[in-house]
Design a protein around this motif. Structure first.
Motif, PDB file in Angstrom:
ATOM      1  N   ALA A   1       0.975  -0.978   0.199  1.00  0.00           N
ATOM      2  CA  ALA A   1      -0.225   0.009  -0.052  1.00  0.00           C
ATOM      3  C   ALA A   1       0.610   1.259   0.064  1.00  0.00           C
ATOM      4  O   ALA A   1       0.592   2.042  -0.803  1.00  0.00           O
ATOM      5  CB  ALA A   1      -0.705   0.387   1.556  1.00  0.00           C
ATOM      6  N   LEU A   2       2.043   1.381   1.061  1.00  0.00           N
ATOM      7  CA  LEU A   2       2.844   2.408   1.437  1.00  0.00           C
ATOM      8  C   LEU A   2       3.585   2.583  -0.558  1.00  0.00           C
ATOM      9  O   LEU A   2       3.325   4.072  -0.740  1.00  0.00           O
ATOM     10  CB  LEU A   2       3.859   2.208   1.516  1.00  0.00           C
ATOM     11  CG  LEU A   2       4.772   3.646   1.863  1.00  0.00           C
ATOM     12  CD1 LEU A   2       4.341   4.777   2.833  1.00  0.00           C
ATOM     13  CD2 LEU A   2       5.655   2.427   3.162  1.00  0.00           C
TER      14      LEU A   2
ATOM     15  N   VAL B   1       3.794   6.163  -2.989  1.00  0.00           N
ATOM     16  CA  VAL B   1       4.116   7.130  -3.263  1.00  0.00           C
ATOM     17  C   VAL B   1       4.694   7.107  -4.244  1.00  0.00           C
ATOM     18  O   VAL B   1       4.637   8.092  -5.043  1.00  0.00           O
ATOM     19  CB  VAL B   1       5.697   6.388  -2.360  1.00  0.00           C
ATOM     20  CG1 VAL B   1       7.037   6.737  -2.751  1.00  0.00           C
ATOM     21  CG2 VAL B   1       5.819   6.641  -0.870  1.00  0.00           C
ATOM     22  N   ALA B   2       4.016   6.008  -5.329  1.00  0.00           N
ATOM     23  CA  ALA B   2       4.302   5.921  -6.857  1.00  0.00           C
ATOM     24  C   ALA B   2       3.395   7.192  -7.714  1.00  0.00           C
ATOM     25  O   ALA B   2       2.977   7.664  -8.007  1.00  0.00           O
ATOM     26  CB  ALA B   2       4.038   4.736  -7.151  1.00  0.00           C
TER      27      ALA B   2
ATOM     28  N   ALA C   1       9.214   4.935  -5.495  1.00  0.00           N
ATOM     29  CA  ALA C   1       7.947   3.518  -4.492  1.00  0.00           C
ATOM     30  C   ALA C   1       8.744   2.253  -4.364  1.00  0.00           C
ATOM     31  O   ALA C   1       8.125   2.271  -3.385  1.00  0.00           O
ATOM     32  CB  ALA C   1       6.944   3.750  -6.175  1.00  0.00           C
ATOM     33  N   ALA C   2       9.210   2.298  -5.178  1.00  0.00           N
ATOM     34  CA  ALA C   2      10.427   1.174  -4.903  1.00  0.00           C
ATOM     35  C   ALA C   2      11.602   1.160  -3.089  1.00  0.00           C
ATOM     36  O   ALA C   2      11.252  -0.068  -2.224  1.00  0.00           O
ATOM     37  CB  ALA C   2      11.536   0.295  -5.975  1.00  0.00           C
TER      38      ALA C   2
ATOM     39  N   THR D   1       3.918  -3.063  -6.859  1.00  0.00           N
ATOM     40  CA  THR D   1       4.610  -2.293  -6.562  1.00  0.00           C
ATOM     41  C   THR D   1       4.947  -1.700  -7.968  1.00  0.00           C
ATOM     42  O   THR D   1       5.161  -0.643  -8.692  1.00  0.00           O
ATOM     43  CB  THR D   1       5.717  -1.893  -6.224  1.00  0.00           C
ATOM     44  OG1 THR D   1       4.605  -2.168  -5.004  1.00  0.00           O
ATOM     45  CG2 THR D   1       5.977  -0.025  -5.868  1.00  0.00           C
ATOM     46  N   ILE D   2       6.115  -2.172  -8.653  1.00  0.00           N
ATOM     47  CA  ILE D   2       6.807  -1.886  -9.940  1.00  0.00           C
ATOM     48  C   ILE D   2       5.432  -1.201 -11.028  1.00  0.00           C
ATOM     49  O   ILE D   2       5.409  -0.547 -11.936  1.00  0.00           O
ATOM     50  CB  ILE D   2       7.662  -3.227 -10.546  1.00  0.00           C
ATOM     51  CG1 ILE D   2       8.837  -3.113  -9.357  1.00  0.00           C
ATOM     52  CG2 ILE D   2       8.374  -2.814 -11.581  1.00  0.00           C
ATOM     53  CD1 ILE D   2      10.002  -4.293  -9.566  1.00  0.00           C
ATOM     54  N   ALA D   3       4.989  -2.591 -11.249  1.00  0.00           N
ATOM     55  CA  ALA D   3       3.328  -2.112 -12.506  1.00  0.00           C
ATOM     56  C   ALA D   3       3.181  -0.511 -11.722  1.00  0.00           C
ATOM     57  O   ALA D   3       2.486  -0.282 -13.210  1.00  0.00           O
ATOM     58  CB  ALA D   3       2.967  -3.788 -12.345  1.00  0.00           C
ATOM     59  N   ALA D   4       2.214  -0.929 -10.798  1.00  0.00           N
ATOM     60  CA  ALA D   4       1.525   0.454 -10.284  1.00  0.00           C
ATOM     61  C   ALA D   4       2.710   1.885 -10.776  1.00  0.00           C
ATOM     62  O   ALA D   4       2.744   2.303 -11.335  1.00  0.00           O
ATOM     63  CB  ALA D   4       1.606   0.626  -8.260  1.00  0.00           C
TER      64      ALA D   4
END
Length: 212
Positions: A85-86, A90-91, A128-129, A138-141
């Motif tokens: 979620a974080l 962040v992304a 994001a990461a 996270t990478i896809a988002a």
């Protein structure tokens, strides 16, 4: 005058004792043999230092008290970041900030720069990461948000140019005539325009892997 004559064949006793069986030293005690220290007990053999315990072997820290982590010399490694979620939040936040910066650059110079699109994607993916963990979601988002950030930045740049031409405020053009801005973007879209969108996504993936 005459001197008394000593009796013959009577040897003198140098130690004051009486002779026995013709041995002037018979009454003297015999010298001890075998142990020069008399009746003292013999020294223990095999261990010259008595009954001291043997030194510990194999573990130099065997006699020490266990540490706070069970005797381990080092603290355990911190857990890996994996807050989905974080990372997504962040992304999204980084995409909005990067889009505004990208749009201001495009509106100021009135041209597009491929390196700026790459920078947008890299910033989104890295942030994001770094805070949410480099997991696939996270990478896809970050990749999707980077495409949106590049697109939104291009619209902001177009709105800035249109506001200068029409002599109106940027907010009026971007908010009240947003459909006109998107229509102009579609009419001017070419291969390079879509290539910049793709570069933003690729850079986001690279930034996420760099941070992870």
């Amino acid at each position: 005058m005459s001197q008394p004559v000593q009796p013959p064949n009577q040897p003198q006793q140098p130690y004051g004792g009486q002779p026995a069986d013709g041995n002037p030293y018979a009454s003297a005690p015999a010298a001890p043999t075998g142990n020069p220290y008399g009746d003292q007990p013999p020294a223990p053999t095999g261990n010259p230092y008595g009954q001291q315990p043997p030194a510990p072997t194999g573990n130099p820290f065997g006699g020490q008290q266990p540490g706070p982590f069970g005797g381990a010399p080092f603290a355990p490694a911190p857990p890996a970041r994996n807050n989905l979620a974080l990372g997504v939040l962040v992304a999204l936040g980084a995409a909005v900030v990067a889009a505004i910066l990208y749009g201001v650059i495009l509106g100021s110079i009135e041209r597009e720069i491929g390196y700026a699109a790459v920078g947008v994607g890299f910033l989104v993916g890295f942030a994001a990461a770094k805070l949410g963990g480099a997991n696939p979601v996270t990478i896809a988002a970050a990749a999707v948000f980077s495409i949106g950030a590049v697109y939104l930045g291009q619209l902001i740049g177009y709105a800035m140019v249109m506001s200068d031409v029409a002599r109106v405020s940027f907010s009026e053009v971007f908010l009240d005539h947003f459909d006109a801005v998107t229509q102009v973007w579609k009419e001017d879209a070419d291969f390079m325009r879509y290539l910049f969108l793709a570069l933003g996504a690729v850079a986001a993936i690279g930034g996420a892997k760099k941070a992870g």
